[in-house]
Structures are given as structure tokens and as C-alpha cells.
Design a protein around this motif. Structure first.
Motif, PDB file in Angstrom:
ATOM      1  N   PHE A  24       0.838  -1.059  -0.147  1.00 50.27           N
ATOM      2  CA  PHE A  24       0.050  -0.069  -0.115  1.00 50.27           C
ATOM      3  C   PHE A  24       1.039   1.287  -0.003  1.00 50.27           C
ATOM      4  N   THR A  25       0.281   2.226  -0.732  1.00 55.04           N
ATOM      5  CA  THR A  25       1.054   3.605  -0.810  1.00 55.04           C
ATOM      6  C   THR A  25       0.359   4.576   0.212  1.00 55.04           C
ATOM      7  N   HIS A  26       1.174   5.027   1.023  1.00 54.90           N
ATOM      8  CA  HIS A  26       0.720   6.047   2.199  1.00 54.90           C
ATOM      9  C   HIS A  26       1.171   7.532   2.097  1.00 54.90           C
ATOM     10  N   PRO A  27       0.640   8.532   2.353  1.00 56.82           N
ATOM     11  CA  PRO A  27      -0.982   8.520   2.749  1.00 56.82           C
ATOM     12  C   PRO A  27      -1.955   8.052   1.509  1.00 56.82           C
ATOM     13  N   GLY A  28      -2.803   7.160   1.625  1.00 56.00           N
ATOM     14  CA  GLY A  28      -3.319   6.706   0.488  1.00 56.00           C
ATOM     15  C   GLY A  28      -4.940   6.612   0.812  1.00 56.00           C
ATOM     16  N   VAL A  29      -5.771   7.346   1.698  1.00 53.97           N
ATOM     17  CA  VAL A  29      -7.109   7.315   1.850  1.00 53.97           C
ATOM     18  C   VAL A  29      -7.498   8.634   1.349  1.00 53.97           C
ATOM     19  N   THR A  30      -8.361   8.621   0.222  1.00 52.98           N
ATOM     20  CA  THR A  30      -8.899   9.736  -0.538  1.00 52.98           C
ATOM     21  C   THR A  30      -7.876  10.656  -1.242  1.00 52.98           C
ATOM     22  N   VAL A  31      -6.756  10.903  -0.404  1.00 53.86           N
ATOM     23  CA  VAL A  31      -5.651  11.720  -1.099  1.00 53.86           C
ATOM     24  C   VAL A  31      -4.193  11.214  -1.027  1.00 53.86           C
ATOM     25  N   SER A  32      -3.433  11.589  -1.980  1.00 51.11           N
ATOM     26  CA  SER A  32      -1.927  11.022  -2.048  1.00 51.11           C
ATOM     27  C   SER A  32      -1.266  12.027  -1.483  1.00 51.11           C
ATOM     28  N   PRO A  87      -9.800   7.246   9.263  1.00 54.68           N
ATOM     29  CA  PRO A  87      -8.698   6.789   8.614  1.00 54.68           C
ATOM     30  C   PRO A  87      -7.977   8.092   7.655  1.00 54.68           C
ATOM     31  N   LYS A  88      -8.870   8.801   7.089  1.00 55.76           N
ATOM     32  CA  LYS A  88      -8.309   9.927   6.339  1.00 55.76           C
ATOM     33  C   LYS A  88      -7.425  10.701   7.264  1.00 55.76           C
ATOM     34  N   ALA A  89      -7.831  11.009   8.379  1.00 54.27           N
ATOM     35  CA  ALA A  89      -6.943  11.760   9.422  1.00 54.27           C
ATOM     36  C   ALA A  89      -5.694  10.863   9.857  1.00 54.27           C
ATOM     37  N   ALA A  90      -5.822   9.629  10.212  1.00 55.55           N
ATOM     38  CA  ALA A  90      -4.938   8.862  10.657  1.00 55.55           C
ATOM     39  C   ALA A  90      -3.697   8.671   9.679  1.00 55.55           C
ATOM     40  N   GLU A  91      -4.273   8.485   8.407  1.00 51.31           N
ATOM     41  CA  GLU A  91      -3.233   8.424   7.116  1.00 51.31           C
ATOM     42  C   GLU A  91      -2.218   9.472   7.133  1.00 51.31           C
ATOM     43  N   ILE A  92      -2.718  10.694   7.126  1.00 50.48           N
ATOM     44  CA  ILE A  92      -2.047  11.764   7.219  1.00 50.48           C
ATOM     45  C   ILE A  92      -1.105  11.872   8.281  1.00 50.48           C
ATOM     46  N   LYS A  94      -0.205   9.625  10.530  1.00 44.63           N
ATOM     47  CA  LYS A  94       0.932   8.637  10.754  1.00 44.63           C
ATOM     48  C   LYS A  94       2.296   8.782   9.669  1.00 44.63           C
ATOM     49  N   TYR A  95       1.736   9.088   8.600  1.00 43.47           N
ATOM     50  CA  TYR A  95       2.927   8.936   7.564  1.00 43.47           C
ATOM     51  C   TYR A  95       3.447  10.404   7.101  1.00 43.47           C
ATOM     52  N   THR A  96       3.011  11.367   8.021  1.00 44.02           N
ATOM     53  CA  THR A  96       3.481  12.707   7.372  1.00 44.02           C
ATOM     54  C   THR A  96       4.123  13.422   8.687  1.00 44.02           C
ATOM     55  N   TYR A  97       3.545  13.202  10.015  1.00 41.28           N
ATOM     56  CA  TYR A  97       3.704  13.946  11.046  1.00 41.28           C
ATOM     57  C   TYR A  97       5.152  13.575  11.557  1.00 41.28           C
ATOM     58  N   THR A  98       5.873  14.502  11.682  1.00 40.52           N
ATOM     59  CA  THR A  98       7.589  14.140  12.269  1.00 40.52           C
ATOM     60  C   THR A  98       7.534  14.022  13.729  1.00 40.52           C
ATOM     61  N   GLY A  99       6.053  14.204  14.340  1.00 39.98           N
ATOM     62  CA  GLY A  99       6.253  13.977  15.983  1.00 39.98           C
ATOM     63  C   GLY A  99       5.794  12.859  16.118  1.00 39.98           C
ATOM     64  N   THR A 100       5.356  12.413  17.550  1.00 38.96           N
ATOM     65  CA  THR A 100       5.155  11.104  17.861  1.00 38.96           C
ATOM     66  C   THR A 100       3.763  10.960  17.985  1.00 38.96           C
ATOM     67  N   TRP A 101       3.224   9.711  17.929  1.00 46.61           N
ATOM     68  CA  TRP A 101       1.720   9.315  18.017  1.00 46.61           C
ATOM     69  C   TRP A 101       1.994   8.173  18.633  1.00 46.61           C
ATOM     70  N   ALA A 102       1.984   8.155  20.095  1.00 45.04           N
ATOM     71  CA  ALA A 102       2.203   7.060  21.005  1.00 45.04           C
ATOM     72  C   ALA A 102       1.173   5.973  20.884  1.00 45.04           C
ATOM     73  N   ARG A 117      -3.373   1.718  19.193  1.00 40.55           N
ATOM     74  CA  ARG A 117      -4.560   1.404  19.778  1.00 40.55           C
ATOM     75  C   ARG A 117      -5.582   2.088  18.913  1.00 40.55           C
ATOM     76  N   PHE A 118      -5.152   2.873  18.220  1.00 41.99           N
ATOM     77  CA  PHE A 118      -6.381   3.736  17.307  1.00 41.99           C
ATOM     78  C   PHE A 118      -6.476   2.537  16.278  1.00 41.99           C
ATOM     79  N   ALA A 119      -5.611   1.789  15.756  1.00 38.42           N
ATOM     80  CA  ALA A 119      -5.651   0.761  14.720  1.00 38.42           C
ATOM     81  C   ALA A 119      -6.635  -0.499  15.115  1.00 38.42           C
ATOM     82  N   THR A 120      -6.146  -0.630  16.462  1.00 41.02           N
ATOM     83  CA  THR A 120      -6.963  -1.497  17.195  1.00 41.02           C
ATOM     84  C   THR A 120      -8.612  -1.189  17.083  1.00 41.02           C
ATOM     85  N   MET A 121      -8.811  -0.050  17.508  1.00 40.87           N
ATOM     86  CA  MET A 121     -10.208   0.479  17.333  1.00 40.87           C
ATOM     87  C   MET A 121     -11.030   0.365  16.002  1.00 40.87           C
ATOM     88  N   LEU A 122     -10.286   0.775  14.931  1.00 43.74           N
ATOM     89  CA  LEU A 122     -10.642   0.403  13.830  1.00 43.74           C
ATOM     90  C   LEU A 122     -11.007  -0.807  13.193  1.00 43.74           C
TER      91      LEU A 122
END
Length: 267
Positions: free
Chosen positions: A46-54, A169-174, A176-184, A188-193
Motif C-alpha cells: 500500500f502507498t501512504h498516505p492513501g485514503v482519499t488523497v495522496s 482513517p483519512k486523518a490517521a493516514e496523514i 501517521k505517515y507525514t507528521y514528524t512528531g510522535t503518536w504513541a 490503539r487507534f488501529a485496534t479501534m478501527l
């Protein structure tokens, strides 16, 4: 003296605002490469980010906004001025979101939908501006819900899950794959989905086309984020079947196509 607005009118205004926000996002991201090739099956990777927008579409929109080009700059300004980008927004998660017909009862239905839209709005704003406050707000909203929600109930549960599940998932894709900070808590979010949203939407709906297409949009986006190839293939197969029945083309012949499982007679 005018009477107070009815619940129906308030719901209509809320729905209209959500529609306008979606339209602004569409305008913001419109550009070269907006039409993706047909995906017959899940890719090997899969290519990320890849939900609705690339990433390419996001970069295109960012360049337009930075240059002050219209309509992109105007759409961006309206998006960041909306309540969905409010830095003081407080998430309102629930363990159980109960939504009856026409969201009556409405126990967390509006809160969930709007928090999910807000998470996506802030993720877009982060990418365009690189202002970490937007990214952190998006994460705050996603973390709040992933820590609490366990189920959707009542008659509108499938549709409600599809509505919110299309935005998360639109929010999460952006992020997870572009933010340079941490998302600890991204795991857990993936488990929710995977455990709360995907089981409710992956099998579609025989109620009507708009329900199933909403649910399928959520299933496709979730599958991409989770890199779940089997669920992606199931969701895309259902999408192709339902859209063929939902949109009539002259090439379909004298009668519109139907979804086989509904056993409809269109004669």
C-alpha cells in the motif's frame, strides 16, 4: 418573535455545514492526479498516505495555498476558520454510541461524526501549514475516541459507523505517515478501527445504496490504513457491485443493474 428552531432544522444546518466542509476539502485538494487508476485488487504494498488523497495531491494543494492561488487559498481559509479546526475543541467520546433512525436517539452520534471530521480537518491543516498544533489536535481527537469507544447500537448503527469510519482513517493516514512528531497511541487507534468499526461495515447493507456506499467507503479506508488486503478486496468488490446498481448508464441496457443479494425486479 420568531420561534426557536426545531431539532430537524438544527440537524439540517449541521448536515449542511458538514457537506460544505467536505466540499471545501474537495476544492482544496483538487488538482493533477485527482483521478486514480481503478484498483482491481489490493496492491502488493500500500502507498501512504492513501485514503482519499495522496502525498502528491497534498503537496499540490499546499503549493497552491502557499502561493495564494484561488480557489485553494479561499477554501483553506474557510476550512481553518470552521468549528472543525477550533483549537479549543474538546472531544466527546463515548463507550457506546447509540443512534436510532434519523439519529433519534442521538447518544454521541453527532459528537462522533464531528470529532472524526475535526480530526481530518486538523490533519489537513497540519500538512498545509506544518503547524504542529494542528497535528496534536488531530491526535488528541483520535486518542480520545480510541481509548473509550467499544460499540455502535440501535437501528442506525451501520450508517453511523460508516459516517465516522470514513473520516477517521483519512486523518490517521496523514498523521501517521507525514507528521514528524510522535503518536504513541497509533496502535490503539488501529485496534479501534479493526475491532469496533470494520466488523460493522465490511459486510455492507441490503437497506439501500447510500448506506452501503457510505459503509464501503469506510471499509476501504480502514483497510488501507490497516494494510488489510483481504478486507480491501472484499470492500472493493462490494463497491463495484453497488455502484453499478446505483448509477445507471445507457450501456446497462433497457433495465438498470441490481445488487444480486437484494433480488430486485427492475422491470
Amino acid at each position: 418573535m420568531s420561534s426557536a428552531p426545531t431539532h430537524r432544522h438544527r440537524r439540517s444546518r449541521a448536515a449542511l455545514l458538514a457537506t460544505v466542509t467536505a466540499a471545501l476539502v474537495g476544492t482544496l485538494l483538487a488538482g493533477p492526479g485527482a483521478t486514480a487508476p481503478r484498483a482491481d485488487a489490493a496492491p502488493a504494498a500500500f502507498t501512504h498516505p492513501g485514503v482519499t488523497v495522496s502525498r502528491g495531491q497534498l503537496d499540490f494543494a499546499r503549493a497552491k495555498v502557499e502561493a495564494g492561488a484561488q480557489l485553494w487559498k479561499g477554501a483553506f481559509d474557510r476550512m481553518t476558520a470552521s468549528r472543525y479546526a477550533d483549537p479549543n475543541r474538546t472531544p466527546k467520546p463515548r463507550a457506546v454510541v447509540e443512534c436510532g433512525s434519523y439519529s433519534n436517539p442521538n447518544h454521541g452520534c453527532t459528537d462522533e461524526r464531528e470529532d472524526a471530521i475535526a480530526a481530518y480537518t486538523n490533519a489537513l491543516a497540519w500538512y498545509i501549514t506544518r503547524d504542529e498544533r494542528y497535528a496534536r489536535k488531530s491526535i488528541e481527537l483520535m486518542d480520545a475516541w480510541s481509548a473509550v469507544i467499544r460499540d455502535h447500537t440501535n437501528s442506525n448503527a451501520p450508517l453511523q459507523t460508516g459516517w465516522a469510519g470514513s473520516s477517521w482513517p483519512k486523518a490517521a493516514e496523514i498523521i501517521k505517515y507525514t507528521y514528524t512528531g510522535t503518536w504513541a497511541n497509533s496502535g490503539r487507534f488501529a485496534t479501534m478501527l479493526r475491532d469496533v468499526y470494520l466488523p460493522e461495515v465490511i459486510n455492507g447493507s441490503n437497506s439501500n445504496g447510500n448506506w452501503e456506499l457510505t459503509m464501503t467507503e469506510a471499509a476501504v479506508g480502514i483497510s488501507v490504513f490497516l494494510e488489510d488486503r483481504a478486507s480491501y478486496d472484499r470492500a472493493m468488490a462490494r463497491f463495484r457491485t453497488r455502484t453499478a446498481a446505483y448509477v445507471y448508464l445507457e450501456s446497462d441496457g433497457d433495465l438498470p443493474k441490481t445488487v444480486p443479494s437484494q433480488h430486485l425486479d427492475t422491470r
